[in-house]
Design a protein around this motif. Sequence first.
Motif, short mmCIF file in Angstrom:
data_model
loop_
_atom_site.label_atom_id
_atom_site.label_comp_id
_atom_site.label_asym_id
_atom_site.label_seq_id
_atom_site.Cartn_x
_atom_site.Cartn_y
_atom_site.Cartn_z
N LEU A 82 0.76 -1.14 -0.10
CA LEU A 82 0.03 0.04 0.12
C LEU A 82 0.80 1.24 0.04
N GLY A 83 2.08 1.20 -0.20
CA GLY A 83 3.12 2.37 -0.14
C GLY A 83 2.91 3.16 0.96
N ALA A 84 3.16 2.38 2.23
CA ALA A 84 3.27 3.13 3.50
C ALA A 84 4.67 2.93 4.15
N LYS A 85 4.87 3.79 5.13
CA LYS A 85 6.07 3.68 6.00
C LYS A 85 5.70 2.74 7.01
N VAL A 86 6.83 2.02 7.68
CA VAL A 86 6.37 1.06 8.66
C VAL A 86 7.47 1.25 10.06
N HIS A 87 6.99 1.49 11.02
CA HIS A 87 7.75 1.32 12.36
C HIS A 87 7.44 0.14 12.97
N THR A 88 8.55 -1.00 12.93
CA THR A 88 8.06 -2.07 13.97
C THR A 88 8.97 -2.22 15.25
N PHE A 89 8.24 -2.85 16.12
CA PHE A 89 8.76 -3.14 17.36
C PHE A 89 8.73 -4.57 17.43
N GLU A 90 10.03 -5.40 17.15
CA GLU A 90 10.10 -6.80 17.26
C GLU A 90 9.80 -7.34 18.72
N ARG A 91 10.41 -6.65 19.42
CA ARG A 91 10.22 -7.25 21.18
C ARG A 91 8.73 -7.34 21.29
N PHE A 92 7.84 -6.36 20.90
CA PHE A 92 6.48 -6.41 21.39
C PHE A 92 5.67 -7.00 20.19
N LYS A 93 6.20 -7.35 19.16
CA LYS A 93 5.43 -7.86 17.88
C LYS A 93 4.32 -6.68 17.63
N THR A 94 4.57 -5.49 17.78
CA THR A 94 3.74 -4.45 17.20
C THR A 94 4.32 -3.53 16.00
N ALA A 95 3.61 -2.84 15.48
CA ALA A 95 3.91 -2.10 13.95
C ALA A 95 3.05 -0.92 14.02
N THR A 96 3.46 0.24 13.44
CA THR A 96 2.91 1.39 13.32
C THR A 96 2.93 1.62 11.65
N LEU A 97 1.83 1.61 10.92
CA LEU A 97 1.85 2.02 9.54
C LEU A 97 1.47 3.47 9.52
N ILE A 98 2.52 4.09 8.55
CA ILE A 98 2.07 5.64 8.40
C ILE A 98 1.86 5.83 6.91
N PHE A 99 0.98 6.30 6.46
CA PHE A 99 0.55 6.66 5.20
C PHE A 99 0.57 8.03 4.55
N PRO A 100 1.00 8.07 3.45
CA PRO A 100 1.43 9.38 2.78
C PRO A 100 0.68 10.41 3.28
N GLU A 101 -0.70 10.39 3.36
CA GLU A 101 -1.71 11.38 4.02
C GLU A 101 -1.25 11.90 5.40
N GLY A 102 -0.46 11.11 6.04
CA GLY A 102 -0.26 11.32 7.42
C GLY A 102 -1.24 10.07 8.31
#
Length: 438
Positions: free
Chosen positions: A75-95
């Motif tokens: 989907l063309g997003a940026k992603v921050h991942t937190f391996e230790r907690f098995k979580t992630a945040t997707l950040i899309f171009p429109e914010g």
Amino acid sequence: EPKFRNVKHLLKKALPRELYSLIERIGEVAQELGLNAYLVGGFVRDLVIGRKNFDIDIVVEGDAVTFSKEVAKRLGAKVHTFERFKTATLIFPEGLRIDLASARTELYRSPGALPEVDTAPLKKDLMRRDFTINTLAVKINPSEFGRLIDFFGGLRDIKERKIRVLHSLSFVEDPTRILRALRFATRYRFELGRHTERLLKMAVERKLFKTVEGQRIYHELKQILLEENPLRVFLKLDRYGVLAELFPGLRWDREKKDLFEKVRKSVIWHKLNFPKLSPDTDYHLVYLLALFWGEPENRVKEYLAALTLPGKEERELLNLLKRARELLPRLESADRNSTYLSLLESAPEELLIFLSAVSPPEVSEKVREVATRLRYIKPLVSGNDIKALGLKPGPVFSELLRRVKYAVADGELPPDSREEQLAYLKELVDAVKERNNP
Ligand code: CTP
């Protein structure tokens, strides 16, 4: 047994179109990878209650990190991942941002325990949450998009307007939930369930806050202070004995409550008048100033140490308290716009808001005038004019320009006549020359 119904229509109505279709597409990716994905938590609660909320949390039955990377790629997003907690945040171009987590299945499995019979990971994840109203989920896989899942009676409790824990040890496991219960009860005008209220009282009596890290308490306290009406939450904190537990010896009288109410009005005034400054203004700090107003400094320091505030925030707060204490009497004896302006020119927004709440009506009026008008006065003369009048650049330049600004603030010079401002500036410059070469 879970109850099912479909809330697709609610989702469509509540969400901006781009966000809605992002969620649909995330559901499609989940489907293709053979995973189940669900909207969960506060978002779903607010969807059903009808309160605006775009903080999207998604739980996947599987690895949210791998899944999020795949979604990001497609989907063309940026992603921050937190391996230790098995979580992630997707950040899309429109914010737009979406948080993802893996359903947690590792729940307290002791070696000798019977094998758990196939409880859905989603259910186990939801089981660990604070209140039934926060346990609703909405499936987003295309085949069942919008299916509402309610394992623990969250829907019923929303209808009955009740805050209920899922089990008797909830407050013991996490005493910060005491603060959350009273915050949610206030925000939604819900009651505590009878059993839940009893458990909450017992938890307070057992002084369980002592066992919690200060910063976790501070985090929840801050959430309370960012609510629309913190005073109403504080009245409950007081009634249940939480306030005395958190701030032993704190004065909580009519005057303090009135101050909270005045801060609320000042905050509203500020948000209306300064929408651009709002996102960077720490409104919770203004309430902390109100909370600690009139308390001896040593005691304030003890309160703050117990909450283990981030060092920067602690220094900022103590500094604001000190400045407010020093400024108030000087503001009360001021009698010219330029005096108010010079006292408040360098004040951060939080201090202006607090001073406008804590000072008597006429002074409050002036504080607001500084904030809305006086501080924005721009002289129509500049350093170049001073140079042209024959002075060499130096610290005196800003001093002279400030004098022009103050004269405009006091109504001694018209704000829109460069000619008159220049004439006044010339007088000032002549006086400086006179002083330098008598
Ligand atoms: N949660 C919990 N115990 C806590 C904090 C959070 O069980 N001490 C769970 C809640 O079920 C909540 C979820 O984690 O739904 C997310 O927490 P948070 O983002 O703090 O709360 P929201 O429910 O989103 O509330 P708000 O509207 O205040 O953001």
